[in-house]
Design a protein around this motif. Structure first.
Motif, mmCIF file in Angstrom:
data_model
loop_
_atom_site.group_PDB
_atom_site.id
_atom_site.type_symbol
_atom_site.label_atom_id
_atom_site.label_comp_id
_atom_site.label_asym_id
_atom_site.label_seq_id
_atom_site.Cartn_x
_atom_site.Cartn_y
_atom_site.Cartn_z
ATOM 1 N N SER A 42 -11.869 1.031 14.816
ATOM 2 C CA SER A 42 -10.967 0.704 13.703
ATOM 3 C C SER A 42 -11.791 0.229 12.516
ATOM 4 C CB SER A 42 -10.039 -0.445 14.089
ATOM 5 O OG SER A 42 -9.035 -0.032 14.941
ATOM 6 N N ALA A 43 -11.135 0.068 11.394
ATOM 7 C CA ALA A 43 -11.785 -0.523 10.227
ATOM 8 C C ALA A 43 -12.087 -1.979 10.514
ATOM 9 C CB ALA A 43 -10.877 -0.390 9.018
ATOM 10 N N THR A 48 -8.489 -2.565 6.018
ATOM 11 C CA THR A 48 -7.352 -1.708 5.652
ATOM 12 C C THR A 48 -6.399 -2.440 4.702
ATOM 13 O OG1 THR A 48 -7.574 -0.604 7.770
ATOM 14 C CG2 THR A 48 -5.541 -0.205 6.570
ATOM 15 N N GLU A 75 -12.575 3.133 8.570
ATOM 16 C CA GLU A 75 -13.005 3.499 9.920
ATOM 17 C C GLU A 75 -14.356 4.208 9.900
ATOM 18 O OE1 GLU A 75 -9.895 2.997 9.175
ATOM 19 O OE2 GLU A 75 -9.089 2.060 10.976
ATOM 20 N N PHE A 137 -7.639 6.503 13.451
ATOM 21 C CA PHE A 137 -6.549 6.362 12.477
ATOM 22 C C PHE A 137 -6.477 7.513 11.472
ATOM 23 C CE2 PHE A 137 -6.070 3.913 8.233
ATOM 24 C CZ PHE A 137 -4.693 3.789 8.245
ATOM 25 N N ARG A 151 -0.187 2.451 10.517
ATOM 26 C CA ARG A 151 -0.871 1.226 10.936
ATOM 27 C C ARG A 151 -1.045 1.184 12.446
ATOM 28 N NH1 ARG A 151 -1.809 -2.495 6.912
ATOM 29 N NH2 ARG A 151 -3.594 -2.858 8.275
ATOM 30 N N GLY A 152 -2.215 0.784 12.870
ATOM 31 C CA GLY A 152 -2.494 0.733 14.297
ATOM 32 C C GLY A 152 -2.849 2.089 14.888
ATOM 33 N N GLY A 153 -3.037 3.084 14.013
ATOM 34 C CA GLY A 153 -3.201 4.463 14.460
ATOM 35 C C GLY A 153 -4.458 4.776 15.260
ATOM 36 N N SER A 154 -5.443 3.868 15.230
ATOM 37 C CA SER A 154 -6.656 4.134 16.012
ATOM 38 C C SER A 154 -6.362 4.205 17.508
ATOM 39 C CB SER A 154 -7.710 3.059 15.757
ATOM 40 O OG SER A 154 -8.083 3.074 14.410
ATOM 41 N N ASP A 155 -5.344 3.475 17.939
ATOM 42 C CA ASP A 155 -4.956 3.555 19.353
ATOM 43 C C ASP A 155 -4.575 4.997 19.700
ATOM 44 O OD1 ASP A 155 -5.200 0.802 19.546
ATOM 45 O OD2 ASP A 155 -3.071 0.425 19.197
HETATM 46 N N1 ASP Z 1 -7.255 0.266 10.372
HETATM 47 C C1 ASP Z 1 -5.907 0.709 10.606
HETATM 48 C C2 ASP Z 1 -4.949 -0.464 10.520
HETATM 49 O O1 ASP Z 1 -5.360 -1.563 10.220
HETATM 50 C C3 ASP Z 1 -5.758 1.453 11.884
HETATM 51 C C4 ASP Z 1 -6.079 0.687 13.139
HETATM 52 O O2 ASP Z 1 -6.734 -0.342 13.090
HETATM 53 O O3 ASP Z 1 -5.693 1.120 14.206
HETATM 54 O O4 ASP Z 1 -3.793 -0.294 10.723
#
Ligand code: ASP
Ligand code: MG
Length: 419
Positions: A42-43, A48, A75, A137, A151-155
């Motif tokens: 992730s970043a 982000t 990222e 992400f 948001r949270g897309g790295s998962d």
């Molecule tokens: N950096 C992005 C976020 O903060 C994606 C992630 O962390 O999964 O939402």
């Protein structure tokens, strides 16, 4: 062939140089244990959020395509830095953008969906004994633009890659050591759950648990990807998310989740005729507003009008209001009420599917706390109550206690009690 593992590190796990080096060391340790490693990063830290703020400083409504060009950089920074750290540990690493990694998405900027993973470049690098780092992400759209996955897309990146390279597990490294029976900040004796089924995790992610992005769980369930949520700062086993057939027993209740990031919209004077709901929700869908619980009240009687209420992410309130204007006029809707002071508390457990009385108990517990329930919404394994936002902590605590979810024994359905 050596087994492959996907390791995903969240923003807090790569926040500074020391943490990046620590992540690099964990990655190398897996490689040295004989596994091929694809790592998704992730970043760093609040990158982000800072990039979003930077965009809003120059434009009130940033162009979504340019937003994705901007957000995807966070990222990339993490991956390049981590690759450098891994190289210094005597291993060969290569960092890839989502596009280089073959992650193909649809064209909906800032909330794109993965439609294909063309992982041949990753496979080739793994065969050449490289550790592959993929920027989370993000992907590339079918019209060749950079996209981000929400948001949270790295998962979701991690799970999609795990499916594509047939990894034995997708490890999600984060700053908490697993999935808990409730938010430990509200419930001090909340318990770390060793195993959760995809179905339960889906309901939990959809009702406020923040550990995994909802889409990543959907993707994992569809593709049968085993997820292990664990701490980047310890070696302890975390929570494994697997198919229901692999969960040993179904506790009656697994967890209590909550969210205060929702809003409620109530439309009054909705004409009671076919097509009214369709018109309302089509307008919202076209504006990209994701609606959650919908309740329609249709009082009986000649010419009586209906009331439609629904919940949505508080962030989408403005977009929803704008989208509803024209339909409201068209249908002659008499009132649109917006309410941001709402919260939701949910109780989740695969065991409740076959056990009556859970709902009654939930309502009883909330009644004893003198908490008024405004909307009730259920699925076969979840009961959600919409309540006032400020009552949420008390509700979570009371339900967690009443269903015995704390540190000690869990309440099992009758018949599973003694084994
Ligand atoms: N950096 C992005 C976020 O903060 C994606 C992630 O962390 O999964 O939402
Ligand atoms: Mg996350």
């Amino acid at each position: 062939m050596q087994p492959t593992v996907v390791m995903k590190f969240g923003g807090t796990s790569v926040a500074d140089a020391q943490k990046i080096r620590r992540a690099a060391a964990r990655i190398v340790a897996q490689r040295e244990a004989g596994r091929r490693v694809v790592a998704v990063l992730s970043a760093r830290g609040h990158t982000t959020d800072e990039l979003i703020a930077a965009a809003l400083e120059v434009s009130a409504h940033p162009d979504p395509r340019e937003m994705d060009m901007l957000l995807s950089t966070g990222e990339r920074i993490s991956c390049a830095l981590c690759a450098m750290a891994i190289n210094d540990l005597g291993h060969r690493a290569i960092s890839l953008t989502g596009s280089q990694a073959g992650i193909v998405t649809d064209t909906s900027h800032t909330r794109a969906r993965i439609i294909d993973v063309r992982a041949d470049r990753i496979r080739k690098a793994l065969e050449e004994d490289m550790i592959v780092l993929v920027a989370g992400f993000q992907g590339v759209s079918t019209s060749r633009d950079v996209t981000t996955l929400g948001r949270g897309g790295s998962d979701t990146t991690a799970v999609a890659l795990a499916a594509a390279v047939s990894a034995e597990v997708c490890e999600i490294y984060t700053d908490v050591d697993g999935v808990y029976s409730a938010d430990p900040r509200i419930v001090p004796d909340a318990r770390k759950l060793p195993v959760v089924s995809f179905e339960e995790m889906l309901e939990m992610a959809a009702s406020g648990a923040k550990v995994l992005q909802l889409r990543s769980v959907e993707y994992a369930r569809t593709h049968g990807v085993r997820i292990h949520c664990r701490s980047s700062f310890s070696d302890a086993t975390g929570t494994v998310v697997v198919g229901e057939e692999e969960t040993m027993e179904n506790p009656l209740i697994t967890a209590v989740t909550h969210t205060t990031e929702e809003a409620l919209i109530t439309l009054s004077g909705v004409p009671d005729r076919p097509g009214a709901a369709a018109a309302i929700f089509t307008a919202l869908a076209e504006a990209g507003v994701n609606v959650d619980t919908i309740v329609q009240n249709e009082p009986k009687g000649e010419g009586v009008q209906a009331e439609v209420s629904f919940t949505l992410a508080a962030d989408d309130l403005h977009a929803a209001e704008t989208a509803l204007g024209p339909v409201a006029t068209e249908l002659g809707i008499s009132g649109i009420a917006l309410d941001e002071q709402v919260g939701k508390v949910s109780i989740i457990g695969a065991g409740m599917r076959s056990h009556p009385g859970v709902a009654a108990k939930v309502f009883q517990v909330l009644a004893e706390e003198e908490i008024n329930i405004e909307i009730i919404h259920t699925s076969p394994i979840k009961i959600t109550c919409l309540i006032r936002e400020d009552a949420v902590p008390a509700a979570v605590l009371a339900l967690h206690t009443a269903f015995g979810l704390g540190g000690g024994e869990q309440e099992l359905p009758i018949g599973q009690q003694s084994r």
